[in-house]
Scaffold this motif. Structure first.
Motif, PDB file in Angstrom:
ATOM      1  N   ASP A 253       0.822  -1.213   0.000  1.00 19.68           N
ATOM      2  CA  ASP A 253       0.000   0.000   0.000  1.00 19.68           C
ATOM      3  C   ASP A 253       0.855   1.262   0.000  1.00 19.68           C
ATOM      4  N   GLY A 254       2.110   1.124   0.429  1.00 23.34           N
ATOM      5  CA  GLY A 254       2.975   2.303   0.487  1.00 23.34           C
ATOM      6  C   GLY A 254       3.688   2.599  -0.816  1.00 23.34           C
ATOM      7  N   TYR A 265      11.954   2.891  -4.485  1.00 22.49           N
ATOM      8  CA  TYR A 265      11.277   2.299  -3.334  1.00 22.49           C
ATOM      9  C   TYR A 265      11.640   0.813  -3.207  1.00 22.49           C
ATOM     10  N   TYR A 266      11.592   0.132  -4.342  1.00 24.37           N
ATOM     11  CA  TYR A 266      11.838  -1.315  -4.295  1.00 24.37           C
ATOM     12  C   TYR A 266      13.321  -1.660  -4.182  1.00 24.37           C
ATOM     13  N   ASN A 272      13.871  -4.771   1.216  1.00 19.89           N
ATOM     14  CA  ASN A 272      14.321  -6.111   0.845  1.00 19.89           C
ATOM     15  C   ASN A 272      14.533  -7.002   2.058  1.00 19.89           C
ATOM     16  N   LEU A 273      14.854  -6.352   3.175  1.00 23.17           N
ATOM     17  CA  LEU A 273      14.969  -7.092   4.422  1.00 23.17           C
ATOM     18  C   LEU A 273      13.607  -7.658   4.841  1.00 23.17           C
ATOM     19  N   VAL A 274      12.571  -6.840   4.655  1.00 19.03           N
ATOM     20  CA  VAL A 274      11.204  -7.279   4.959  1.00 19.03           C
ATOM     21  C   VAL A 274      10.847  -8.486   4.101  1.00 19.03           C
ATOM     22  N   LEU A 299       4.187 -11.989  -1.766  1.00 22.74           N
ATOM     23  CA  LEU A 299       5.633 -12.091  -2.003  1.00 22.74           C
ATOM     24  C   LEU A 299       5.946 -12.134  -3.493  1.00 22.74           C
ATOM     25  N   ALA A 300       5.156 -12.896  -4.236  1.00 27.06           N
ATOM     26  CA  ALA A 300       5.408 -13.014  -5.677  1.00 27.06           C
ATOM     27  C   ALA A 300       5.382 -11.632  -6.318  1.00 27.06           C
ATOM     28  N   PHE A 301       4.400 -10.836  -5.919  1.00 27.38           N
ATOM     29  CA  PHE A 301       4.262  -9.501  -6.483  1.00 27.38           C
ATOM     30  C   PHE A 301       5.437  -8.607  -6.088  1.00 27.38           C
ATOM     31  N   LEU A 302       5.718  -8.573  -4.781  1.00 28.70           N
ATOM     32  CA  LEU A 302       6.738  -7.642  -4.290  1.00 28.70           C
ATOM     33  C   LEU A 302       8.133  -8.049  -4.759  1.00 28.70           C
ATOM     34  N   LEU A 303       8.409  -9.368  -4.765  1.00 24.12           N
ATOM     35  CA  LEU A 303       9.727  -9.829  -5.216  1.00 24.12           C
ATOM     36  C   LEU A 303       9.949  -9.481  -6.684  1.00 24.12           C
TER      37      LEU A 303
END
Lengths: 358, 523
Positions: A253-254, A265-266, A272-274, A299-303
């Motif tokens: 959301d951020g 941001y990414y 990346n620690l999160v 996770l799939a999305f964020l990774l």
């Protein structure tokens, strides 16, 4: 093709017949053939659930046959597994958007069934949101707002009835958490509801996921309150509890709006620690954890966005043919977003020389 | 010299008008005589004789009307009353004072009228060539809306038309234009048309004669136009000299504001009960207007009107130059150091007996529509109007129910239908809101959206029903023309709860029945 076009590396003019332009041939859209990568094709992907949910499917099928008694038994069968009951209430209640005759019959036949009232609260919430639509609030008409509030205002009464009938059951209070956001509860009012939830189910992950949204600055909290909520929610949680999902949702959301800011941001180390922590959390979580599939989708999305394509591809492989959850729901075309993200992960993995999957 | 030539031109045009009329008649009479002689020789011409006579009669009628119509303003054409020096000594003295300041004779008669206007005229004879007795009418809305200084500006402007010696010939232009304009409208048969006689009664040759009058009239208006406009600017100048530039300019600005306010007042307050033959008390008709102007909420709205005035659309033969140009002309004058009157006082204070005047002039605001209407207090008026409006708001729902039953039904009919499990049927028949039809929603979502649209209609229907039982009323408010609903707290809570139950997931009409039809009240 003129010599000039050749110099520019562009093809000659096409006869302008179509109503849409032809794609730019210089950069053809990259497509993947899912089967070649061990992934299910578009048509096989379910958009209603985030992972296998045989009980939910059976309950929905029963409801659609008008057999609310079987669904009621399945709900009762979840016993004190409040996490599962909350999810089942959501599956069953969602059916009411298309047909709710079974619900009125259930309520009329068993007016003192707490589960019936919890389902009714969920159903009213679903109907209210369908009237409002998920459009940005400035695009919601006065009439739609009136409908949203009129229907939503009927829901708390069902929560209260259910809570009175089953005092130890947190699920009516968890429904009220979501309703509170719709009805724009004041922060103190919301905290009262929250206390009722955590006094009954302090480790209810779903409740934490719902409550986090309320504290977002876009809703009724602030950046500080939202971040504090996440810290409180995740503090001292054992690995495998998947409470890292609360943080993942916050990360999603951020996301900044502009492409350049998004990239930066990414790339952040903290983010990346999160992702590392969440991946480890998922690895030790029981495979039948009710939020394992959602954690995987997130996770799939964020990774993928973090450029960690190999890990992302591994998650997509584990996900299989489901995309019915966050983060995909936040997009106008959830399945399309799922497919393009998955393709990006796969191509990133291929471009990286197809390393071994973790 | 040029001015004398122009005046001569106008006089010739006016005399020419007579010549035109008489010449037409003479030509026709000559034709009649000729045709009659011919007919004596040959009997076959009888039909032509009849036609010629009819034609002559028609032209004679129109020409005579055109000649003898005058700009005399008859008392019965005034929407107001004459006030004598004894009735309103302060007003008379003030007008006489202003006349002295302007340098002209004061009027012999003063009328207070219902118009947003003021004027002075001489009851002239012979197409305005011979001046007559001077009269003045003052609009009561102006006295209610203007400060004393602004009012002085308006009166000075009117007197200024006569005051300046240089303007004498200008007055001739003014009269000529007014005369020809009224002759034109007389020739067009306005009154006949109004009485409904013109329709279906085709008079041969009428159009041709009318066109001739029109052509001539337009010519006179065009010739006098420039002079008339000059005269208005000069009269504004007189007003600015006497009342101060700031007051003269703000008075002109205020005229549109008062007119807007009066239209609003008539539309939203004074005439809301006319269709049920209910009108405000005579004393309240103007009293109400003054009270509305004093309401803080309305003052804010009028401030907006004042700030957002738009320029008049250009008009070919308008009697006055555009308002914004007149205001600009006054504001372009060198500063006179006289401040605008911001005391908040109203010119109404000039009246010795304002309530008697307001009571006498008030009914003229409504005109003949109000004939035979019953005068009631404001609360009664707003209750009747708001109950009717509430009933109208539920019309789509009433129509659906009437369709189901084959005849119009009361609210009880709706409750019966809901008891019989027919609410879904009703909801399907109700016209979908734009949003709902655009979203193409179906099933429970569409049903609940329709219930939402239906809820205010049921509430309005219930309120209309409760009003007819005398259990709710509306209190009059100058801030809200719809009035303030006066409902017992318990009844209000009961009605809201009953509405919720009526459109709940499981609709229940029992509470609504208890609220609207308690024991002893028939559905």
């Amino acid at each position: 093709m003129t010599a000039f076009d050749r110099l520019r590396g562009r093809p000659g003019k096409q006869p302008a017949f179509g109503i849409v332009g032809t794609p730019d041939p210089v950069e053809p859209p990259r497509k993947i053939e899912p089967a070649q990568y061990g992934l299910p094709p578009r048509n096989d992907i379910r958009t209603d659930v985030e992972g296998p949910d045989p009980t939910g499917d059976a309950a929905v099928a029963a409801i659609q046959r008008g057999d609310w008694r079987s669904a009621s038994e399945m709900l009762a069968g979840s016993g004190a597994d409040w996490e599962r009951r909350t999810r089942l209430v959501g599956r069953v209640g969602g059916v009411a958007k298309r047909d709710d005759a079974w619900l009125t019959e259930w309520l009329a036949t068993e007016p003192d069934d707490s589960v019936a009232h919890t389902v009714a609260a969920n159903a009213l919430t679903a109907i209210a949101w369908a009237i409002r639509t998920s459009a940005p609030s400035q695009n919601v008409s006065d009439e739609q707002w009136r409908g949203f509030f009129r229907v939503m205002r009927q829901a708390p009464e069902h929560c209260r009835r259910a809570a009175a009938l089953a005092p130890s059951d947190p699920t009516p209070w968890i429904e009220l958490l979501v309703i509170a956001r719709g009805l724009q509860y004041e922060q103190d009012q919301f905290r009262t509801v929250w206390r009722e939830v955590v006094s009954r189910a302090p480790d209810h992950l779903g409740a934490h996921l719902f409550a986090r949204i309320y504290w977002q600055p876009e809703w009724f909290g602030s950046t500080e309150l939202h971040d504090a909520f996440i810290e409180d929610a995740t503090r001292d949680r054992p690995m495998g509890s998947l409470f890292t999902l609360v943080r993942l949702c916050g990360v999603h959301d951020g996301e900044p709006r502009s492409e350049a800011e998004r990239r930066a941001y990414y790339r952040e180390a903290a983010l990346n620690l999160v992702l590392d922590e969440a991946t480890a959390d998922l690895a030790v979580a029981p495979p039948d954890h009710p939020y394992a599939a959602t954690q995987r989708q997130m996770l799939a999305f964020l990774l993928t966005n973090a450029g960690r394509h190999t890990e992302a591809y591994a998650q997509f492989k584990a996900i299989g043919a489901y995309c019915g959850s966050s983060p995909w729901w936040s997009y106008a075309d959830p399945l399309g977003t799922f497919l393009s993200t998955r393709a990006a992960a796969v191509m990133g993995w291929a471009d990286a020389g197809r390393p071994t999957l973790p | 010299m040029r001015r004398i030539v122009h005046a001569a031109h106008v006089i010739v045009l006016l005399l020419g008008f007579y010549v035109l009329c008489i010449g037409l008649l003479a030509a026709l009479v000559a034709a009649d005589v000729f045709v009659t002689r011919q007919a004596a020789a040959s009997a076959a011409l009888d039909r032509e004789v009849v036609i010629a006579y009819v034609l002559t009669a028609v032209v004679a009628y129109i020409a005579v009307r055109g000649i003898f119509v005058s700009i005399r303003v008859r008392d019965r054409n005034l929407r107001g009353i004459a006030v004598s020096e004894r009735d309103e000594p302060a007003l008379w003295r003030h007008v006489e004072f202003l006349a002295r300041e302007v340098g002209t004779r004061p009027p012999k008669r003063i009328y207070l009228v219902a118009d947003v206007n003021a004027s002075v005229w001489d009851n002239a004879h012979l197409l305005g060539l011979i001046p007559g007795q001077r009269r003045m009418k003052l609009g009561l809305p102006l006295l209610a809306g203007l400060t004393p200084a602004q009012f002085d500006a308006v009166v000075s402007h009117e007197l200024g038309h006569f005051g300046n010696r240089d303007l004498r010939f200008g007055a001739l232009d003014h009269r000529a234009a007014a005369n020809v304009a009224s002759a034109m409208s007389a020739a067009r048969g306005r009154r006949l048309a109004k009485a409904g006689l013109r329709r279906g009664l085709w008079i041969p040759g009428h159009n041709t004669v009318e066109a001739m009058f029109d052509l001539y009239g337009r010519h006179v208006l065009a010739v006098t136009q420039a002079a008339r406009r000059r005269q208005e600017y000069a009269a504004d100048r007189v007003a600015a000299d006497i009342a101060g530039h700031a007051n003269a300019a703000s008075a002109l600005r205020e005229l549109r504001v008062i007119a807007t306010a009066l239209d609003f007042y008539l539309d939203k307050y004074a005439t809301v009960g006319l269709d049920r033959k209910l009108v405000p008390m005579p004393a309240e008709l103007f009293g109400g207007f003054a009270a509305m102007l004093a309401e803080p909420e309305r003052r804010k709205q009028l401030d907006d009107v004042r700030r957002n005035q738009v320029a008049d659309p250009p008009a070919a033969f308008a009697s006055h130059p555009p308002m914004h140009e007149r205001i600009a002309a006054i504001e372009a004058l060198p500063p006179d150091g006289r401040p605008a009157d911001t005391s908040g006082a109203r010119a109404m204070t000039l009246l010795a007996n304002p309530s008697a005047v307001m009571t006498a002039v008030g009914p003229k605001l409504l005109g003949s529509d109000a004939a035979g209407a019953q005068a009631v207090d404001w609360d009664t008026l707003v209750t009747a109007a708001s109950a009717a409006r509430a009933a109208r708001r539920s019309d789509p729902l009433r129509l659906v129910l009437a369709g189901m039953y084959g005849k119009p039904v009361s609210l009880g009919g709706l409750l019966d239908a809901i008891d019989a499990g027919r609410l879904d049927e009703i909801l399907e028949e109700l016209p979908a809101s734009d949003g709902a039809s655009a979203a193409r929603i179906t099933g429970p979502v569409a049903r609940e959206a329709a219930k939402t649209s239906m809820t205010p209609m049921v509430r309005s229907w219930a309120l209309a029903e409760l009003a007819s039982q005398g259990r709710v009323r509306w209190r009059h408010s100058w801030a809200d023309s719809g009035g303030v609903l006066d409902i017992d707290a318990e009844l209000s809570a009961g009605l809201s709860a009953a509405l919720r139950a009526l459109v709940a997931l499981r609709p229940d009409a029992r509470a609504m029945r208890r609220v609207v039809y308690p024991a002893g009240v028939a559905a």
